[in-house]
Design an enzyme around this catalytic site. Structure first.
Site, PDB file in Angstrom:
ATOM      1  N   THR A 125       3.360   3.786  -4.996  1.00 10.30           N
ATOM      2  CA  THR A 125       4.268   4.221  -3.933  1.00 10.30           C
ATOM      3  C   THR A 125       5.204   5.303  -4.445  1.00 10.30           C
ATOM      4  O   THR A 125       5.530   5.345  -5.648  1.00 10.30           O
ATOM      5  CB  THR A 125       5.114   3.028  -3.424  1.00 10.30           C
ATOM      6  OG1 THR A 125       6.148   3.509  -2.553  1.00 10.30           O
ATOM      7  CG2 THR A 125       5.757   2.276  -4.572  1.00 10.30           C
ATOM      8  N   ASP A 126       5.663   6.166  -3.540  1.00  8.36           N
ATOM      9  CA  ASP A 126       6.639   7.178  -3.945  1.00  8.36           C
ATOM     10  C   ASP A 126       7.989   6.560  -4.282  1.00  8.36           C
ATOM     11  O   ASP A 126       8.837   7.208  -4.918  1.00  8.36           O
ATOM     12  CB  ASP A 126       6.800   8.241  -2.863  1.00  8.36           C
ATOM     13  CG  ASP A 126       7.270   7.706  -1.517  1.00  8.36           C
ATOM     14  OD1 ASP A 126       7.368   6.471  -1.356  1.00  8.36           O
ATOM     15  OD2 ASP A 126       7.526   8.525  -0.613  1.00  8.36           O
ATOM     16  N   GLU A 127       8.200   5.293  -3.904  1.00 10.21           N
ATOM     17  CA  GLU A 127       9.496   4.662  -4.164  1.00 10.21           C
ATOM     18  C   GLU A 127       9.772   4.459  -5.652  1.00 10.21           C
ATOM     19  O   GLU A 127      10.919   4.222  -6.041  1.00 10.21           O
ATOM     20  CB  GLU A 127       9.601   3.331  -3.416  1.00 10.21           C
ATOM     21  CG  GLU A 127       9.606   3.493  -1.905  1.00 10.21           C
ATOM     22  CD  GLU A 127      10.022   2.229  -1.177  1.00 10.21           C
ATOM     23  OE1 GLU A 127      10.963   1.565  -1.637  1.00 10.21           O
ATOM     24  OE2 GLU A 127       9.407   1.924  -0.147  1.00 10.21           O
ATOM     25  N   TYR A 150      11.472  -4.257  -5.505  1.00  7.63           N
ATOM     26  CA  TYR A 150      10.101  -3.900  -5.115  1.00  7.63           C
ATOM     27  C   TYR A 150       9.611  -2.684  -5.889  1.00  7.63           C
ATOM     28  O   TYR A 150       8.555  -2.720  -6.529  1.00  7.63           O
ATOM     29  CB  TYR A 150      10.020  -3.624  -3.614  1.00  7.63           C
ATOM     30  CG  TYR A 150       8.831  -2.780  -3.240  1.00  7.63           C
ATOM     31  CD1 TYR A 150       7.528  -3.235  -3.465  1.00  7.63           C
ATOM     32  CD2 TYR A 150       8.988  -1.500  -2.675  1.00  7.63           C
ATOM     33  CE1 TYR A 150       6.422  -2.450  -3.146  1.00  7.63           C
ATOM     34  CE2 TYR A 150       7.896  -0.726  -2.348  1.00  7.63           C
ATOM     35  CZ  TYR A 150       6.620  -1.201  -2.598  1.00  7.63           C
ATOM     36  OH  TYR A 150       5.533  -0.418  -2.289  1.00  7.63           O
ATOM     37  N   LYS A 154       6.576  -2.144  -8.837  1.00 13.04           N
ATOM     38  CA  LYS A 154       5.474  -1.187  -8.741  1.00 13.04           C
ATOM     39  C   LYS A 154       5.500  -0.202  -9.911  1.00 13.04           C
ATOM     40  O   LYS A 154       4.442   0.180 -10.441  1.00 13.04           O
ATOM     41  CB  LYS A 154       5.538  -0.436  -7.413  1.00 13.04           C
ATOM     42  CG  LYS A 154       5.285  -1.298  -6.188  1.00 13.04           C
ATOM     43  CD  LYS A 154       3.870  -1.870  -6.173  1.00 13.04           C
ATOM     44  CE  LYS A 154       2.823  -0.830  -5.868  1.00 13.04           C
ATOM     45  NZ  LYS A 154       1.457  -1.416  -5.737  1.00 13.04           N
TER      46      LYS A 154
END
Length: 320
Positions: A125-127, A150, A154
């Site tokens: 994810t870009d997060e 979260y 990741k």
């Protein structure tokens, strides 16, 4: 080609199964999903009797079973969609996020190593990059700086994947995509939640001032990118996937309200999320240049189709 897809009853994973089985006649897909609250077998129900599709209920931390599956089906490629993904839930309790996203990925990597898998694809994810200011974009070399449990889980998984590549030579790719939207997404996510609340004329909860910005990509465009990365991506490479469709949360809410002909009075501002990143934006130049990928679904067309899907599929929404 035999492909193991973990989390294939979830939103993006199920769309990818539709993409693969719709495109390739000689691929067999094994879908392993724990069937948590955000999974729905109806997403892949059309393949229940498909000769090239197998579903197995399991969690990815079960190494013995995962090893058995990989050996029994002669798996060539593992695509790991399986993850806990909701930021709010991770803030409330991060333990399941560490278990699934970190330890589950480690289990799959060990299985891949023991069975000489041809490629391991980690769907990230870009997060993991953290937050941006009002300008600039995330590139594949942007340092990781996750701001919530979260995204930290990741990012940890990403580091493990790259470490297994460097240490053991496992052929891997990591994809980091911007926010996905499309049909049959679980309604804890922003767009389906706003659509459903608007249809029911319920309040639309918007964090803070609503100015947090995300880059939105239709899930079908994402699936095409993953397909290209599996078949053409150089081992060890990371690919960012985005559409340059930046919208604030407030803009999204207003767009949906307008399309459904409801009142903007439904918008309700609520206390901001802890550690809420201000802006995400992806630079997808690498996948465009290396693999000749680009998104084809405009946000306006994609969101209109998504709204209509939820309007027409009320049975899917029961209990959600």
């Amino acid at each position: 080609m035999n492909v193991l897809i973990t989390g294939g009853a979830g939103f993006i994973g199920s769309h990818f199964i539709h993409h693969i089985l719709g495109k390739y006649e000689n691929y067999h897909v094994v879908n392993v999903d724990r069937l948590t609250y955000a999974s729905n077998l109806s997403n892949v129900a059309k393949f229940e009797h498909h000769p090239h599709y197998t579903f197995i209920k399991s969690n990815i931390e079960n190494k013995d079973l995962m090893n058995h599956i990989v050996k029994s089906y002669n798996i060539d490629i593992i695509v790991n969609f399986a993850a806990e993904t909701h930021v709010d839930r991770s803030i409330h309790d991060s333990s399941i996020f560490v278990k699934t996203n970190v330890l589950g990925t480690q289990t799959l990597l060990n299985v891949a190593l023991e069975n000489n898998i041809r490629k391991f694809i980690q769907i990230s994810t870009d997060e993991v990059y953290g937050a941006l200011g009002d300008h600039g974009y995330f590139t594949e070399t942007t340092p990781l700086s996750p701001k919530n449990p979260y995204s930290a889980s990741k990012a940890s998984a990403d580091h493990l994947v790259l470490a297994y590549h460097s240490t053991y030579g496992i052929p891997v790719n990591i994809t980091r995509c911007s926010n996905n939207y499309g049909p049959h997404q679980f309604p804890e996510k922003l767009i389906p939640k706003l659509i459903l609340n608007t249809l029911k004329e319920k309040k639309l909860p918007i964090y803070g001032d609503g100015k947090n910005v995300r880059d939105w990509i239709h899930v079908s465009d994402h699936c095409v990118a993953i397909d290209l990365i599996i078949h053409q991506g150089k081992s060890g490479e990371i690919f960012n996937i985005g559409s340059h469709n930046e919208r604030s949360n407030l803009e999204i809410a207003e767009f949906i309200i307008e399309k459904l002909g409801k009142s903007k009075d439904l918008i309700t501002y609520v206390q901001d999320r802890l550690g809420h990143d201000h802006r995400y934006a992806i630079d997808a130049a690498k996948i465009t240049e290396d693999l000749n990928w680009k998104p084809h679904i405009t946000f306006e067309k994609g969101i209109e189709d998504t709204i209509q899907w939820y309007v027409k599929n009320k049975d899917w929404l029961k209990g959600n």
